[in-house]
Design an enzyme around this catalytic site. Structure first.
Site, PDB file in Angstrom:
ATOM      1  N   GLY A  99      30.694  31.819  47.171  1.00  0.00           N
ATOM      2  CA  GLY A  99      29.493  31.102  47.555  1.00  0.00           C
ATOM      3  C   GLY A  99      28.916  31.539  48.891  1.00  0.00           C
ATOM      4  N   LEU A 119      28.769  32.326  39.217  1.00  0.00           N
ATOM      5  CA  LEU A 119      28.622  32.903  40.544  1.00  0.00           C
ATOM      6  C   LEU A 119      29.924  33.526  41.024  1.00  0.00           C
ATOM      7  CD1 LEU A 119      27.008  33.159  43.199  1.00  0.00           C
ATOM      8  CD2 LEU A 119      27.923  30.917  43.820  1.00  0.00           C
ATOM      9  N   ASP A 120      29.849  34.749  41.466  1.00  0.00           N
ATOM     10  CA  ASP A 120      30.980  35.430  42.097  1.00  0.00           C
ATOM     11  C   ASP A 120      32.232  35.437  41.230  1.00  0.00           C
ATOM     12  OD1 ASP A 120      29.258  35.668  44.227  1.00  0.00           O
ATOM     13  OD2 ASP A 120      30.072  33.955  45.305  1.00  0.00           O
ATOM     14  N   GLU A 121      32.058  35.405  39.910  1.00  0.00           N
ATOM     15  CA  GLU A 121      33.237  35.313  39.061  1.00  0.00           C
ATOM     16  C   GLU A 121      33.355  36.405  38.017  1.00  0.00           C
ATOM     17  OE1 GLU A 121      34.143  31.474  37.569  1.00  0.00           O
ATOM     18  OE2 GLU A 121      34.564  30.788  39.597  1.00  0.00           O
TER      19      GLU A 121
END
Lengths: 279, 279, 279, 279
Positions: D196, D222-224
């Site tokens: 995040g 997100l960011d995964e």
């Protein structure tokens, strides 16, 4: 960093040095922001870097410091500000490109006065960013003639540092002696391994499992000045010497940028053939 | 790793090698678990390591492989099992201690047959763990006499590898020649920097910002055999040469253990003076 | 380091602190060997570690320091000597083995008073080295009962630090509160990633390309105390979670040893949930 | 790399796959330059990357391969050539600058079709190098409107990859779903730590001793997405969160460049939420 000053002191070690130095600053109402000290036990020499803020008269402050320090003291006192530099390159773009990009966005902590090269190759890049590019070929010249032309060009800019960002020619001791501890070079090996030409080929032939880069001050001897910064990356049998060269470029540019940051923030003392770095 | 086998093949490169080799395994109902290949473009030599499972007759399999491979092929075929080793040390405990601890808990992938030393210093440690300790002093002996005694001691154990875990004496070419690519040494520098004695002192004098360790096969020349593994750690001006030596010990023991893992799992080919490592 | 002393001072920042502190030492004819200062700009707090030599009366020196420092100052003054510690473990041997080996050869800078475990597994190792092994099972006990027994055992040794060298049970806040900033744990991940159980399995599931280990002080919350040291190693798709666990062991033991070196040399200040480390 | 081709195959594992695949290449007189295989034991899936040279008809070769491979096979076959890409950025220059410099000197292994940004900030840099700069502000637009405009812009270039070189807005699952495993992002933390916003501030608050960067494919969350490459650098208590951000920039740009090299050379398989990388 605001309106601060850097005080660099080195002298023979004795008791009370920190107390005396900070006392002078205290009595002048100067505010210490950071303070680093080191005593080299082999040379029994004391080194101190102090960043401070406040109003003062440089000559008066230096004189006060001298009265309470040994005679063999070196005192350097300067505002914390950008340095003026000249960059020298040959054909490879990666270190120059990285420095220019940092410069363009105010991240180099220096003003690039000019780029000097023995080739025309990198002119388009430099001129894109509105920086002067000086082409000084070495062809059909003696070394003395070539260096004289370079000296004249550099002289016009009066730089505090000369950065060799993959400049592939060797300077004479005379040239180097004019810029004592002011020429910073990036060598494409993990010194002292692979001194001289073609270090990636040497590394390939030796079958090393790690390659590196070294940023150092240039003195009279090739690749032998005080080391400022080094870094490495792993390689293996699948890397040709060209692969090593390519992979090494990223290490070279990061190590050079790191060394310049340290130099331009006045964080380096040279002690004999070694550096003391207050970071 | 269960009941698996390692097949190591190297030969001049030509088309169809992988197809031919895997064909022999396939027709013998052998199940490939992992497969690595590499062609060295300088020597035009092909290297392949295959781990497989199944029932087979070694002589027959090797003969079948030979029929479809070049005449200059080397074929090594062995069960995936622990190696028998002899460890040699002088006075320093850190590498030996690390290996003994791995050995004690079944993490070395080897059986330590004995520890041989030219000092008595480490006997208590070795005997705590119930391992034979052979003290063979070099004092009042010619080099030839000393090596003859060591050879006799080693001979009794018939080890597959001899591990020099900080053994501080140099062997003759004759001695080394008897264990071609079977002696593994840990050198306390980032080779080829700082060959020879006292590398930490050399590193200190040179003012390097990174120190390292190198595990390598020992051949006729000092510190010049094929490199297996290397690693490094940062140092700075606050490190005395003693501090570097102390910090370096952790790198040495980890690099040696890493090299031994690779050797004992048959993951290393020696190609001239370099290693090819399938990891 | 001979007969030296460590002075640790932290207080609200104001001008003249270094001058005042070094003045007290100077007037007592004490010889400063090394000096580190840091001002945390978020908390406006000043931290200083001084190693010095000479003869003095501790109470008198501390009183003199207090007169020239803010009221909120913490002063710690102690001879530079080995710490007494208790090590706690569960079943895994690698961190304990590494610490015991350092201890055996005088490289831990601490005296291991005892090893306490909730399993019998590591008794043979510990007793080989002549150290007390206390088995305190958690089975058939409430957490309170178990902790009471551990507290009683620890109490008998009055250790300065408790080292959790892969002790796999969680303490209550009450237990932890009795040893504020004196319990050091090694967690087998690069915190704050992979808090809690089975971090290597978590790392494997997430497909990370680097794994690590974290040494930290233990406070009320799991894996959340101030971080002392961290390190990492690369992994790739060929690593099973077991391979990661095995590879991670070498990182864990080196990171824990590093953190203990810093703690036992009194190089750590805890500032809120963070550490300031003068190295 | 000359006129070579990359063959990427993944399918359920069974015996004989390597033999069958290399047999097809052999019978077509194609010359294998390098070969990598891996079997994922959790999914029992086989992955193979082969670089080869020679003349062939793609459809015919693929058909021949299919006949000897499981039905669930994926076959990708393409010439080894530069990829067409679109780069997206917000305000930060460091990743973009590094990519543009590589592009300018033919070191990116890709053709930058355009740079798209939600700010005007980086237009001068991009236009210096003669590349199209598309400004698509998000202001006064719904997310859907903004994404529709971006999609239209991207569509005009038909890129093989979209590179998010510090593009600081989040895409919808719908947008991301249109470019499955074709959007590569650089996240300024060592994922999964500090997902995040403001990861450097998070790292500063937590007091970590190492910071990092992660290049990954972007999927719905997100960011995964699957991680391609990660790297780290040490930090300490003297680093403010701004210092961490500045130091992290060099890691970010190197990690992103590394991930792009792997992607553009077709060295990555995505296996669930993880990558298999043949390097």
């Amino acid at each position: 960093m605001g309106n601060t000053f850097i005080l660099l002191i080195d002298c023979g070690d004795r008791t009370g040095l920190v107390h005396n130095i900070t006392g002078v600053l205290f009595r002048n109402n100067l505010n210490i922001i950071s303070n680093h000290e080191f005593v080299d036990r082999e040379s029994e020499r004391f080194f101190m870097r102090t960043e401070f803020a406040g109003d003062f008269q440089p000559d008066k402050l230096t004189a006060q410091l001298r009265t309470c320090l040994p005679e063999n003291v070196n005192i350097r006192l300067a505002p914390n500000r950008k340095k003026n530099i000249v960059i020298m390159v040959s054909r490879e773009h990666h270190c120059l490109g990285d420095l220019i990009m940092r410069h363009e966005y105010g991240r180099l902590n220096a003003s690039v006065m000019a780029v000097i090269s023995n080739h025309e190759h990198l002119r388009p890049l430099v001129e894109k960013f509105g920086l002067p590019y000086r082409y000084i070929t070495h062809e059909k010249k003696t070394r003395a003639q070539h260096e004289a032309e370079i000296l004249e060009a550099i002289g016009a800019y009066d730089p505090e540092y000369i950065v060799l960002a993959k400049y592939m020619r060797i300077f004479t001791a005379d040239f180097v002696g004019r810029f004592h501890n002011r020429i910073i070079n990036i060598h494409h090996s993990f010194l002292p391994a692979f001194v001289g030409a073609n270090p990636y080929r040497q590394a390939f032939e030796r079958g090393v499992k790690i390659i590196g880069a070294t940023a150092h001050f240039v003195n009279g001897s090739l690749d032998e000045g005080p080391i400022i910064a080094q870094n490495v990356i792993p390689v293996d049998h699948t890397h040709s010497s060209e692969d090593m060269m390519e992979a090494g470029k990223d290490v070279e540019k990061i190590v050079l940028a790191r060394a310049l940051k340290l130099a331009f923030e006045d964080r380096i003392f040279v002690n004999g053939n070694k550096t003391i770095i207050f970071d």
